[in-house]
Design a protein around this motif. Structure first.
Motif, mmCIF file in Angstrom:
data_model
loop_
_atom_site.group_PDB
_atom_site.id
_atom_site.type_symbol
_atom_site.label_atom_id
_atom_site.label_comp_id
_atom_site.label_asym_id
_atom_site.label_seq_id
_atom_site.Cartn_x
_atom_site.Cartn_y
_atom_site.Cartn_z
ATOM 1 N N CYS A 1 0.850 -1.195 0.000
ATOM 2 C CA CYS A 1 0.000 0.000 0.000
ATOM 3 C C CYS A 1 0.884 1.243 0.000
ATOM 4 C CB CYS A 1 -0.900 -0.036 1.235
ATOM 5 S SG CYS A 1 -1.691 1.525 1.634
ATOM 6 N N ILE A 2 0.704 2.104 -0.998
ATOM 7 C CA ILE A 2 1.540 3.299 -1.133
ATOM 8 C C ILE A 2 1.511 4.171 0.116
ATOM 9 C CG2 ILE A 2 1.788 5.494 -2.362
ATOM 10 C CD1 ILE A 2 2.839 3.151 -3.931
ATOM 11 N N TRP A 3 0.309 4.448 0.623
ATOM 12 C CA TRP A 3 0.210 5.318 1.791
ATOM 13 C C TRP A 3 0.726 4.632 3.049
ATOM 14 C CZ3 TRP A 3 0.214 9.915 0.293
ATOM 15 C CH2 TRP A 3 -0.547 10.345 -0.794
ATOM 16 N N CYS A 4 0.536 3.323 3.123
ATOM 17 C CA CYS A 4 1.096 2.573 4.259
ATOM 18 C C CYS A 4 2.616 2.659 4.244
ATOM 19 C CB CYS A 4 0.673 1.106 4.193
ATOM 20 S SG CYS A 4 -1.104 0.835 4.217
ATOM 21 N N MET A 5 3.208 2.483 3.053
ATOM 22 C CA MET A 5 4.660 2.541 2.939
ATOM 23 C C MET A 5 5.179 3.938 3.253
ATOM 24 S SD MET A 5 5.675 0.047 -0.241
ATOM 25 C CE MET A 5 4.620 0.876 -1.457
ATOM 26 N N THR A 6 4.377 4.958 2.985
ATOM 27 C CA THR A 6 4.759 6.326 3.349
ATOM 28 C C THR A 6 4.880 6.451 4.861
ATOM 29 O OG1 THR A 6 3.631 7.203 1.393
ATOM 30 C CG2 THR A 6 4.139 8.758 3.161
ATOM 31 N N VAL A 7 3.935 5.837 5.563
ATOM 32 C CA VAL A 7 4.003 5.823 7.032
ATOM 33 C C VAL A 7 5.241 5.065 7.494
ATOM 34 C CG1 VAL A 7 2.890 4.974 9.133
ATOM 35 C CG2 VAL A 7 1.519 6.091 7.362
ATOM 36 N N TRP A 8 5.502 3.903 6.882
ATOM 37 C CA TRP A 8 6.696 3.139 7.251
ATOM 38 C C TRP A 8 7.954 3.982 7.064
ATOM 39 C CZ3 TRP A 8 5.676 -1.790 3.761
ATOM 40 C CH2 TRP A 8 4.435 -2.346 4.111
ATOM 41 N N SER A 9 7.983 4.756 5.978
ATOM 42 C CA SER A 9 9.198 5.501 5.622
ATOM 43 C C SER A 9 9.561 6.561 6.654
ATOM 44 C CB SER A 9 9.039 6.147 4.249
ATOM 45 O OG SER A 9 8.141 7.244 4.294
ATOM 46 N N VAL A 10 8.585 7.077 7.412
ATOM 47 C CA VAL A 10 8.916 8.049 8.452
ATOM 48 C C VAL A 10 9.040 7.408 9.829
ATOM 49 C CG1 VAL A 10 8.000 10.054 7.238
ATOM 50 C CG2 VAL A 10 6.476 8.730 8.723
ATOM 51 N N MET A 11 8.346 6.292 10.051
ATOM 52 C CA MET A 11 8.432 5.644 11.366
ATOM 53 C C MET A 11 9.801 5.010 11.592
ATOM 54 S SD MET A 11 5.969 6.064 13.443
ATOM 55 C CE MET A 11 6.879 5.041 14.596
ATOM 56 N N ILE A 12 10.403 4.473 10.549
ATOM 57 C CA ILE A 12 11.702 3.808 10.707
ATOM 58 C C ILE A 12 12.771 4.787 11.189
ATOM 59 C CG2 ILE A 12 13.574 2.617 9.474
ATOM 60 C CD1 ILE A 12 11.351 1.244 7.793
ATOM 61 N N PRO A 13 13.005 5.907 10.482
ATOM 62 C CA PRO A 13 14.019 6.830 11.000
ATOM 63 C C PRO A 13 13.613 7.508 12.308
ATOM 64 C CG PRO A 13 12.912 7.766 9.084
ATOM 65 C CD PRO A 13 12.485 6.333 9.177
ATOM 66 N N MET A 14 12.302 7.706 12.536
ATOM 67 C CA MET A 14 11.877 8.320 13.789
ATOM 68 C C MET A 14 12.253 7.440 14.974
ATOM 69 S SD MET A 14 8.121 9.545 15.178
ATOM 70 C CE MET A 14 7.577 9.982 13.537
ATOM 71 N N PHE A 15 12.043 6.136 14.834
ATOM 72 C CA PHE A 15 12.392 5.230 15.929
ATOM 73 C C PHE A 15 13.882 5.303 16.241
ATOM 74 C CE2 PHE A 15 14.256 1.069 16.978
ATOM 75 C CZ PHE A 15 13.733 0.905 18.255
ATOM 76 N N TRP A 16 14.699 5.193 15.198
ATOM 77 C CA TRP A 16 16.151 5.193 15.426
ATOM 78 C C TRP A 16 16.629 6.540 15.946
ATOM 79 C CZ3 TRP A 16 18.237 0.835 16.180
ATOM 80 C CH2 TRP A 16 17.819 -0.305 15.482
ATOM 81 N N ALA A 17 16.105 7.629 15.401
ATOM 82 C CA ALA A 17 16.554 8.956 15.834
ATOM 83 C C ALA A 17 16.215 9.207 17.301
ATOM 84 C CB ALA A 17 15.926 10.030 14.950
ATOM 85 N N VAL A 18 14.986 8.916 17.694
ATOM 86 C CA VAL A 18 14.560 9.176 19.072
ATOM 87 C C VAL A 18 15.268 8.224 20.039
ATOM 88 C CG1 VAL A 18 12.599 9.116 20.668
ATOM 89 C CG2 VAL A 18 12.331 10.132 18.396
#
Length: 199
Positions: free
Chosen positions: A130-147
Motif C-alpha cells: 500500500c503506497i500510503w502505508c509505505m509512506t508511514v513506514w518511511s517516516v516511522m523507521i528513521p523516527m524510531f532510530w533517531a529518538v
C-alpha cells in the motif's frame, strides 16, 4: 538564550519530528479518505490502486487494516500529532524531563513495532504493498532510530557508558540505518511478491 543553550537543543531532531509528523498525518488522512470512499462504494477503484500488488484496497478491507476494531488510519491521525507537537515545542525552547522522553520513546517504539507487523502482514499474508502505508513506514523507521539513539546518547534512557557511546556514534548514521531498513523491506517484498513485474 545562550549560544550553548541553542546548541544543546536537538534542533535537527525537532525539525525531523515536525516533518515526520506532517508526512504521517498526510498519509493517514489519505488512507482515511480512501476508507470512506470504500464505505460509500465498495466496488470503487481507489486512487492508490496501481496493480494487483501495489494497492491499498486489500489492506483497508482486511482484518489487519482495523486492528483495534476501527480503521488503522484513525490511529495514525491521532498518533502522528505527537511528534509534530514535540518537535514544535523543542523549537519553541521547551525542555522535557527524562521521563517524558522515555514515554515518548515508548510510543515511538510501539509505532515502530506496529509498522513492522503491518509490513509483515502486507507482504506475507495480504500479498500487497500500500503506497500510503509505505509512506508511514518511511517516516516511522528513521523516527524510531533517531529518538531511541538520541535518548540513549544523552542518558534519558539509562544504559551503560559503552552503549551510550555506541548510540552517540550511531546517531549521525540514522539516515544510513534507515536506508538499510528500506532496502531490507524492498528486497523481501521483491522476493516474496515479485513487485517489479507488476509495475
Amino acid at each position: 538564550m545562550t549560544a550553548s543553550g541553542v546548541r544543546n537543543r536537538p534542533i535537527a531532531l525537532a525539525i525531523f519530528l515536525i516533518f515526520a509528523g506532517l508526512v504521517g498525518l498526510w498519509a493517514s488522512f489519505q488512507l482515511m479518505l480512501e476508507k470512506i470512499h470504500v464505505f460509500e462504494n465498495p466496488d470503487a477503484a481507489l486512487s492508490c490502486d496501481f496493480s494487483i500488488v501495489v494497492q491499498c484496497l486489500a489492506n483497508l478491507q482486511s482484518q489487519q487494516g482495523a486492528v483495534l476494531g476501527f480503521p488503522n488510519p484513525i490511529i495514525g491521525l491521532i498518533a502522528f500529532t505527537a511528534p509534530l507537537v514535540v518537535g514544535a515545542a523543542i523549537l519553541a525552547d521547551a525542555r522535557f524531563n527524562a521521563w517524558f522522553w522515555v514515554v515518548f520513546n515508548v510510543g515511538v517504539a510501539a509505532g515502530f513495532g506496529f509498522i513492522l507487523w503491518l509490513s509483515y502482514q502486507s507482504i506475507f499474508n495480504l500479498g500487497t504493498l500500500c503506497i500510503w502505508c509505505m509512506t508511514v513506514w518511511s517516516v516511522m523507521i528513521p523516527m524510531f532510530w533517531a529518538v531511541t539513539l538520541r535518548n540513549l546518547k544523552v542518558g534519558a534512557i539509562p544504559a551503560p557508558r559503552s552503549i551510550r557511546k555506541a548510540a552517540s556514534a550511531a546517531y549521525s548514521w540514522v539516515p544510513v540505518i534507515s536506508i538499510i531498513g528500506y532496502i531490507i523491506i524492498a528486497v523481501v517484498a521483491q522476493v516474496r511478491l515479485d513487485v517489479l513485474s507488476y509495475l
